[in-house]
Design a protein around this motif. Structure first.
Motif, PDB file in Angstrom:
ATOM      1  N   LYS A   7      55.834  89.313  33.100  1.00 53.79           N
ATOM      2  CA  LYS A   7      55.212  89.623  34.384  1.00 53.79           C
ATOM      3  C   LYS A   7      53.801  89.030  34.447  1.00 53.79           C
ATOM      4  O   LYS A   7      53.411  88.431  35.445  1.00 53.79           O
ATOM      5  CB  LYS A   7      55.166  91.138  34.575  1.00 53.79           C
ATOM      6  N   ASN A   8      53.093  89.230  33.333  1.00 50.77           N
ATOM      7  CA  ASN A   8      51.749  88.677  33.235  1.00 50.77           C
ATOM      8  C   ASN A   8      51.739  87.190  33.533  1.00 50.77           C
ATOM      9  O   ASN A   8      50.959  86.694  34.333  1.00 50.77           O
ATOM     10  CB  ASN A   8      51.239  88.872  31.808  1.00 50.77           C
ATOM     11  N   LEU A  11      52.415  86.392  37.203  1.00 52.62           N
ATOM     12  CA  LEU A  11      51.282  86.675  38.085  1.00 52.62           C
ATOM     13  C   LEU A  11      50.189  85.631  37.910  1.00 52.62           C
ATOM     14  O   LEU A  11      49.577  85.196  38.883  1.00 52.62           O
ATOM     15  CB  LEU A  11      50.741  88.077  37.818  1.00 52.62           C
ATOM     16  N   LEU A  14      51.256  82.749  39.847  1.00 53.24           N
ATOM     17  CA  LEU A  14      51.008  82.932  41.274  1.00 53.24           C
ATOM     18  C   LEU A  14      49.536  82.702  41.598  1.00 53.24           C
ATOM     19  O   LEU A  14      49.194  82.104  42.619  1.00 53.24           O
ATOM     20  CB  LEU A  14      51.399  84.348  41.702  1.00 53.24           C
ATOM     21  N   PHE A  15      48.676  83.189  40.711  1.00 57.02           N
ATOM     22  CA  PHE A  15      47.236  83.004  40.903  1.00 57.02           C
ATOM     23  C   PHE A  15      46.909  81.508  40.982  1.00 57.02           C
ATOM     24  O   PHE A  15      46.222  81.048  41.890  1.00 57.02           O
ATOM     25  CB  PHE A  15      46.471  83.657  39.752  1.00 57.02           C
ATOM     26  N   GLY A  18      48.115  80.015  44.153  1.00 55.39           N
ATOM     27  CA  GLY A  18      47.212  80.358  45.242  1.00 55.39           C
ATOM     28  C   GLY A  18      45.961  79.500  45.228  1.00 55.39           C
ATOM     29  O   GLY A  18      45.498  79.020  46.265  1.00 55.39           O
ATOM     30  N   TRP A  50      49.600  82.934  52.671  1.00 61.23           N
ATOM     31  CA  TRP A  50      49.064  84.216  52.196  1.00 61.23           C
ATOM     32  C   TRP A  50      50.183  85.270  52.123  1.00 61.23           C
ATOM     33  O   TRP A  50      50.377  85.953  51.129  1.00 61.23           O
ATOM     34  CB  TRP A  50      47.976  84.657  53.181  1.00 61.23           C
ATOM     35  N   THR A  51      50.958  85.335  53.234  1.00 60.04           N
ATOM     36  CA  THR A  51      52.051  86.304  53.275  1.00 60.04           C
ATOM     37  C   THR A  51      53.052  86.044  52.150  1.00 60.04           C
ATOM     38  O   THR A  51      53.485  86.969  51.459  1.00 60.04           O
ATOM     39  CB  THR A  51      52.781  86.212  54.634  1.00 60.04           C
ATOM     40  N   LEU A  53      52.599  84.584  49.354  1.00 53.09           N
ATOM     41  CA  LEU A  53      51.995  84.912  48.058  1.00 53.09           C
ATOM     42  C   LEU A  53      52.075  86.424  47.794  1.00 53.09           C
ATOM     43  O   LEU A  53      52.432  86.860  46.702  1.00 53.09           O
ATOM     44  CB  LEU A  53      50.536  84.455  48.065  1.00 53.09           C
ATOM     45  N   ILE A  54      51.775  87.211  48.821  1.00 54.72           N
ATOM     46  CA  ILE A  54      51.823  88.675  48.664  1.00 54.72           C
ATOM     47  C   ILE A  54      53.263  89.126  48.406  1.00 54.72           C
ATOM     48  O   ILE A  54      53.518  89.960  47.534  1.00 54.72           O
ATOM     49  CB  ILE A  54      51.258  89.371  49.921  1.00 54.72           C
ATOM     50  N   ALA A  57      54.183  88.383  44.920  1.00 54.87           N
ATOM     51  CA  ALA A  57      53.531  89.335  44.013  1.00 54.87           C
ATOM     52  C   ALA A  57      54.273  90.658  44.022  1.00 54.87           C
ATOM     53  O   ALA A  57      54.506  91.272  42.972  1.00 54.87           O
ATOM     54  CB  ALA A  57      52.079  89.542  44.422  1.00 54.87           C
ATOM     55  N   ALA A  58      54.688  91.086  45.225  1.00 59.49           N
ATOM     56  CA  ALA A  58      55.409  92.355  45.333  1.00 59.49           C
ATOM     57  C   ALA A  58      56.717  92.277  44.554  1.00 59.49           C
ATOM     58  O   ALA A  58      57.084  93.194  43.819  1.00 59.49           O
ATOM     59  CB  ALA A  58      55.667  92.685  46.794  1.00 59.49           C
ATOM     60  N   THR A  61      56.045  92.280  40.702  1.00 56.50           N
ATOM     61  CA  THR A  61      55.707  93.562  40.101  1.00 56.50           C
ATOM     62  C   THR A  61      56.865  94.546  40.180  1.00 56.50           C
ATOM     63  O   THR A  61      56.984  95.435  39.361  1.00 56.50           O
ATOM     64  CB  THR A  61      54.483  94.204  40.787  1.00 56.50           C
ATOM     65  N   LYS A  62      57.715  94.371  41.182  1.00 53.36           N
ATOM     66  CA  LYS A  62      58.875  95.252  41.281  1.00 53.36           C
ATOM     67  C   LYS A  62      59.923  94.916  40.246  1.00 53.36           C
ATOM     68  O   LYS A  62      60.598  95.792  39.727  1.00 53.36           O
ATOM     69  CB  LYS A  62      59.491  95.116  42.683  1.00 53.36           C
TER      70      LYS A  62
ATOM     71  N   THR B  77      42.527  88.360  47.092  1.00 54.26           N
ATOM     72  CA  THR B  77      43.980  88.325  46.937  1.00 54.26           C
ATOM     73  C   THR B  77      44.348  87.622  45.637  1.00 54.26           C
ATOM     74  O   THR B  77      45.152  88.113  44.842  1.00 54.26           O
ATOM     75  CB  THR B  77      44.620  87.565  48.115  1.00 54.26           C
ATOM     76  N   LEU B  78      43.736  86.478  45.437  1.00 50.72           N
ATOM     77  CA  LEU B  78      44.029  85.729  44.208  1.00 50.72           C
ATOM     78  C   LEU B  78      43.598  86.532  42.989  1.00 50.72           C
ATOM     79  O   LEU B  78      44.309  86.596  41.982  1.00 50.72           O
ATOM     80  CB  LEU B  78      43.304  84.380  44.233  1.00 50.72           C
ATOM     81  N   LEU B  81      45.971  89.151  41.903  1.00 46.65           N
ATOM     82  CA  LEU B  81      47.091  88.640  41.111  1.00 46.65           C
ATOM     83  C   LEU B  81      46.690  88.526  39.641  1.00 46.65           C
ATOM     84  O   LEU B  81      47.412  88.912  38.740  1.00 46.65           O
ATOM     85  CB  LEU B  81      47.524  87.264  41.624  1.00 46.65           C
ATOM     86  N   LEU B  82      45.504  87.973  39.444  1.00 41.33           N
ATOM     87  CA  LEU B  82      45.014  87.811  38.089  1.00 41.33           C
ATOM     88  C   LEU B  82      44.518  89.157  37.554  1.00 41.33           C
ATOM     89  O   LEU B  82      44.450  89.398  36.367  1.00 41.33           O
ATOM     90  CB  LEU B  82      43.854  86.810  38.098  1.00 41.33           C
ATOM     91  N   TRP B  84      45.721  92.055  37.583  1.00 38.20           N
ATOM     92  CA  TRP B  84      46.620  92.891  36.819  1.00 38.20           C
ATOM     93  C   TRP B  84      46.295  92.738  35.344  1.00 38.20           C
ATOM     94  O   TRP B  84      46.433  93.655  34.564  1.00 38.20           O
ATOM     95  CB  TRP B  84      48.057  92.462  37.072  1.00 38.20           C
ATOM     96  N   ASN B 298      49.989  98.219  39.504  1.00 40.71           N
ATOM     97  CA  ASN B 298      51.233  97.525  39.793  1.00 40.71           C
ATOM     98  C   ASN B 298      51.464  97.313  41.277  1.00 40.71           C
ATOM     99  O   ASN B 298      51.771  96.213  41.716  1.00 40.71           O
ATOM    100  CB  ASN B 298      52.364  98.382  39.248  1.00 40.71           C
ATOM    101  N   ILE B 301      48.186  95.638  43.427  1.00 38.70           N
ATOM    102  CA  ILE B 301      47.872  94.216  43.442  1.00 38.70           C
ATOM    103  C   ILE B 301      48.585  93.475  44.565  1.00 38.70           C
ATOM    104  O   ILE B 301      48.266  92.328  44.845  1.00 38.70           O
ATOM    105  CB  ILE B 301      48.167  93.516  42.105  1.00 38.70           C
ATOM    106  N   TRP B 302      49.545  94.087  45.230  1.00 38.25           N
ATOM    107  CA  TRP B 302      50.048  93.414  46.441  1.00 38.25           C
ATOM    108  C   TRP B 302      49.777  94.235  47.706  1.00 38.25           C
ATOM    109  O   TRP B 302      49.690  93.708  48.797  1.00 38.25           O
ATOM    110  CB  TRP B 302      51.513  93.024  46.304  1.00 38.25           C
ATOM    111  N   PRO B 305      46.033  93.206  48.904  1.00 38.43           N
ATOM    112  CA  PRO B 305      46.009  91.942  49.656  1.00 38.43           C
ATOM    113  C   PRO B 305      46.686  92.058  51.020  1.00 38.43           C
ATOM    114  O   PRO B 305      46.251  91.441  51.989  1.00 38.43           O
ATOM    115  CB  PRO B 305      46.778  90.977  48.751  1.00 38.43           C
ATOM    116  N   LEU B 309      45.140  91.045  54.545  1.00 42.17           N
ATOM    117  CA  LEU B 309      45.824  90.161  55.492  1.00 42.17           C
ATOM    118  C   LEU B 309      45.871  90.817  56.871  1.00 42.17           C
ATOM    119  O   LEU B 309      45.550  90.192  57.893  1.00 42.17           O
ATOM    120  CB  LEU B 309      47.240  89.877  54.986  1.00 42.17           C
TER     121      LEU B 309
END
Lengths: 77, 921
Positions: A7-8, A11, A14-15, A18, A50-51, A53-54, A57-58, A61-62, B77-78, B81-82, B84, B298, B301-302, B305, B309
């Motif tokens: 997961k790390n 993420l 993703l960073f 972004g 942006w959307t 990316l979020i 991320a969701a 983490t899920k 936002t970025l 992500l980092l 976490w 957990n 982090i989303w 952001p 938004l």
């Protein structure tokens, strides 16, 4: 590799994604006086990116390592 | 309808609601049923990031630079992500070490340095104060605007508003009260403020709802959706491009402004907002200190952001709409959010938006002042107080009240300073540019903190130098020019540089062009900061305490689990001393509870305990750290701990120990090898012993057999003649003697080996010993018809020793000689020589001799010289071993010289009495 490590990594990935998406030079490709769906291209690009990316991320983490927080949620309620 | 009274009522009513929510939150927390322990509230509390700057300022910035307001929100936002990864680490460290603020964190990381904690606090206060002022300005502006409804005032001056007639002043006082009530409830700042968080989360909902309502109203009621609005804006831009524009190049609404530096600015804004989301004192407070459960990150982090938004999606429409509505530029773009609904005569909406703006401002002010007050109290005031002589505090026994007072006073002080700042300087600047200055200031913490948790090499001196350098550059490039703006310094300073030196112009330092003032400052200050931090860290060696902390911070996940025991303290403390220290800062009740907890966990009973061990001392230090900050806690604990803390010597000792462990392992290897060798020798000995036993039994059997057969003959033939009878019994007697001798020999040997021999030491004459020995072996010698002669010195010096044993030695040597001599031709000569120091006896024979390679072996245990031609050797082989032991006991020497076939000479020498006595004197 534990799920947590995975997961790390995702993420951090993703960073970095972004960072590339929302910086020069990719940004400059969309910095045009064009309209798309009635909104300026850059506006559209940034908010869509942006959307997404979020969302990613969701999902990340899920995907894994969420079980503790889930069970913890139940206890809270 | 919107009269001043109504507005005031709603404003203060809203504040009252906040108090109620916070009170409810605290009550629930006390009852153990937390309302904030879920990721949604946590994410909402993170949204304290969105202040009046977001609420009002974003629209203003959008009017000036199009999408230029966005990096401030994309950055977090970025970082989320980092985050976490980074946040989790910071949260874990802070929980373990009971860290309560960013100043404490940095101070703690670099050896609990008071200097560093103070420096960080000063930077934070100076950097953030304008930001607080900005919020107060927004509250004040909002009120002034809506108060004139339906008229939209184009300009007003804050300095004309009397302080006592300014509602913002009273709001500020209320905020101080709120912060005091809900932010300084507990002494232990590391405890969470649940009511406060609940209120902050509520404020986040209000500001988002207000902005979204306005956005929807503007986009879908005033205009017909996004498409329509953007089309109108584009048309206007086209129109305006031909004429002069009051709002700058309108084309830039749709794109980023076309100037060369804009991407750089965008990038740098992205960068500092990424840092701000971690390092702003209020963000640290809600993210780290108020965190209930690491797992909440957990979702946060989303979710966070997503919040950002949502609150930004309508910024551009509102900005366009404002420009369309007020095309002449008479209305400040920073106020569009409020002036638009006013212009549309939407009273309720205007009021809602006003409250939304207030919620954005108040949330920030509350959390920021609490965070700053903790820092000021623990990292500025406490270190000074604790260094004052004890009488200064009037012999106060319980400091907990004092601590809380200090915190409360700092809250009021920070708010008042913020208010004063806004009245004097604040009105010259747009909301955003004030906020960005603060971002640039707190970004200075990044190298020291991030470096601190990922790089063990970062040192205290490095962090101090980096922070100072960055802060000075920031001051020079961003703060000094504001003094110019306020008319305190001459304009020349900015336009031509100090003393006319062009290279030092604060906005174009060293001639750097194409950056706006904030980006320019961020670039230079970060360069100086990182440069000094890394450079000095590499050049200057850290102090001892820093090693421990560096390892504990960087490897927090490796140590956690057992890390609550970070053993800085090696010494112990007198328990009553430690207790009274805790009572002084925590109060009696909390101390009792905390100690009872500890006793429970470690199964201790206080009644038996007089001294606190290192573990308990560390525990006490952490308790104190929560109340007065880590560096002050260390100073206080050091005052009661008996032993020195971990100094450089101890660290070196630890290193030494490591080295010793390596040495031990080498020794172990050697020992193992030795053991293997010993084992091999033991096995040899075992084998030899077996042989020895078989030899001895053989030796015993021979005389036994002859005794028995002769006895049987005598038994079965009673009428045997007299002569034969006599000869048989004679043999029986002789063989029995031989048996006795053999058994005695074995017993002697055993005794000598187990050191149980009783020695009778007297002064004796060697001549006598030789005569005795010859006499007792006469029969043996005569039996084989061997000649023996003695050459004795008449008066040898006396020796001291056990006479009987020495006789035994000689008997052994003589009987050996007899054994190996041929009967009839044998010749044995005994010689006694002497000088002042020693007496030497040689026993020479002309027997078979001994081979050179066997000569060294014959004195060793169980060794017998085997001669294949003669079969089993004659004798047990222990005679010589016993002789050697006896001579050794007398500090003498025994040796043999021999040539095979020509005979051997056994010699021994003993020190004379004078010689043996000498060492004793």
């Amino acid at each position: 590799m534990t799920p947590k490590d995975r997961k790390n990594k995702r993420l951090v990935g993703l960073f970095l994604l972004g960072c590339v998406l929302f910086n020069y030079p990719l940004l400059s490709l969309f910095n045009l006086k064009t309209m798309i769906f009635g909104v300026p291209l850059l506006f559209f690009y940034v908010f869509t990116g942006w959307t997404v990316l979020i969302l990613l991320a969701a999902i990340t983490t899920k995907a894994r390592g969420h079980s503790p927080s889930k069970s913890e949620d139940k206890t809270v309620r | 309808m919107l009269e001043t009274g109504v507005i005031l009522f709603v404003s203060f009513g809203y504040m009252g609601l906040l108090f109620a929510i916070a009170h409810y939150g605290d009550k629930r927390a006390d009852a153990g049923r937390s309302i904030i322990s879920n990721p949604y509230i946590y994410a909402l509390s993170l949204a304290v990031y969105c202040t009046a700057w977001t609420f009002y300022g974003s629209v203003g910035l959008a009017v000036r630079s199009g999408l230029g307001f966005l990096p401030i929100y994309i950055g977090p936002t970025l970082m989320a992500l980092l985050g976490w990864w980074i946040w989790q680490k910071i949260i874990r460290i802070s929980k373990i070490h009971r860290i309560t603020s960013i100043a404490d964190f940095i101070a703690s990381r670099y050896g609990k340095s008071t200097t560093l904690g103070g420096l960080v606090t000063i930077i934070a206060v100076i950097g953030v104060l304008p930001y607080i002022a900005l919020q107060l300005k927004a509250i004040s502006t909002g009120f002034l605007l809506i108060n004139q409804y339906p008229e939209i005032s184009v300009s007003f001056s804050f300095s004309e508003v009397p302080v006592l007639g300014d509602p913002a002043f009273y709001i500020a006082l209320l905020l101080a009260l709120f912060a005091i009530l809900f932010g300084t409830r507990h002494l232990d700042a590391s405890e969470r403020h649940e009511g406060l968080v609940a209120a902050i989360a509520f404020e986040s909902i209000v500001k988002l709802a207000a902005f979204l309502t306005l956005g929807i109203f503007v986009t879908y009621v005033i205009h017909n959706g996004f498409g329509d609005l953007f089309q109108k804006a584009a048309d206007l831009a086209h129109l305006k491009n031909t004429g002069s524009s009051s709002h700058g190049a309108l084309g830039s609404y749709l794109t980023l402004s076309g100037q060369g530096g804009s991407y750089t600015d965008w990038g740098i804004y992205l960068f500092i907002s990424m840092l701000a989301i971690i390092f702003l004192p209020r963000q640290f407070q809600v993210t780290v200190v108020e965190n209930v459960n690491e797992e909440h990150l957990n979702k946060a982090i989303w979710l966070f952001p997503l919040y950002l938004l949502a609150i930004n999606i309508f910024v551009l429409p509102v900005a366009f709409s404002g420009v369309l509505r007020f095309p002449d530029g008479s209305v400040d773009a920073d106020t569009f959010v409020l002036t638009l609904p006013m212009a549309e005569r939407q009273q309720l909406l205007a009021l809602f938006v006003y409250i939304g703006g207030m919620s954005a401002a108040t949330g920030m002010v509350i959390v920021e002042t609490i965070a700053l007050s903790t820092m000021i109290c623990n990292n500025l005031v406490m270190p000074v107080l604790l260094r004052l002589p004890i009488e200064t505090l009037g012999g106060l026994r319980d400091y907990s009240g004092l601590l809380l007072t200090i915190r409360r006073v700092s809250i009021i002080l920070v708010l008042l300073l913020g208010y004063i700042y806004f009245h004097i300087i604040g009105e010259f600047y747009a909301l955003v540019s004030i906020g960005l200055r603060s971002f640039a200031a707190v970004a200075q913490f990044a190298p020291a903190l991030l470096g601190g948790i990922f790089w063990k090499g970062g040192t205290r001196t490095g962090a101090i130098c980096g922070l100072l350098a960055g802060f000075l550059v920031w001051t020079y490039t961003l703060v000094v020019p504001t003094l110019v703006q306020a008319g305190i310094i001459a304009q020349d300073f900015v336009t031509r540089g100090p003393f006319g030196i062009e290279l030092l112009k604060p906005f174009q330092l060293f001639g750097l062009q194409n950056f706006n003032e904030v980006s320019h400052s961020v670039f230079w200050s970060m360069l100086a900061n990182i440069g000094f931090y890394v450079g000095v860290s590499i050049l200057i060696h850290p102090r001892a305490g820093e090693y421990t902390q560096a390892a504990l911070f960087v490897d927090v996940f490796r140590y956690s689990g057992e890390t609550s025991e970070s053993h800085f303290w090696r010494g112990t403390a007198h328990l009553p001393d430690l207790k009274s220290l805790l009572v002084r800062f925590l109060g009696q009740r909390r101390t009792d509870i905390a100690l009872a907890d500890y006793a429970d966990k470690h199964k201790l009973s206080w009644s038996y305990l007089v001294t606190a061990d290192a573990d308990l001392v560390s525990y006490a230090e952490k308790l104190l750290a929560g109340a007065i900050g880590s560096s002050s806690a260390r100073v206080m604990v050091a005052s009661v701990v008996k032993e020195e803390s971990l100094g450089i010597e101890e660290v070196l000792n630890i290193l030494d120990e490591t080295r010793q462990v390596i040495a031990y392992s080498r020794e172990l290897e050697k020992a193992t090898a030795d053991l293997q060798e010993a084992n091999r020798r033991l096995q040899d000995l075992d084998r030899l012993k077996d042989e020895f036993i078989s030899t001895v039994t053989h030796e015993l059997r021979t005389p036994l057999t002859s005794v028995r057969s002769l006895a049987e003959i005598l038994h079965t033939n009673p009428d045997i003649d007299e002569d034969q009878h006599k000869s048989f019994t004679g043999i029986i007697i002789k063989e029995s003697e031989r048996l006795t001798r053999l058994i005695n020999q074995v017993l002697d040997y055993e005794k000598i080996e187990s050191a149980q021999m009783d020695w009778v030491i007297t002064s004796t004459d060697m001549t006598e010993i030789i005569k005795d020995a010859v006499a007792s072996t006469r029969q043996l010698v005569e039996d084989k018809n061997i000649s023996i002669d003695c050459k004795l010195n008449d008066h040898p010096p006396p020796i001291s020793g056990d006479r009987d044993r020495l006789v035994q030695v000689l008997v052994n040597l003589i009987s050996n000689a007899v054994k190996f001599c041929d009967a009839d031709r044998g010749k044995i000569s005994i010689r006694l020589t002497s000088n002042a120091r020693e007496v030497q006896v040689d026993v020479q024979d002309n027997g078979i001799g001994i081979k050179a390679k066997d000569q060294s072996k014959i004195f060793k245990k169980f060794q017998q010289v085997k001669d294949p031609t003669r079969g089993r050797p004659y004798g047990t082989g222990i005679g010589l071993t016993i002789s050697k032991r006896i001579i050794d006991f007398h500090h003498g020497k025994i040796w043999v010289e021999s040539q095979p076939g020509k005979g051997s000479t056994f010699s021994f020498s003993l020190p004379t009495t004078r010689e043996t006595d000498q060492p004793a004197h």
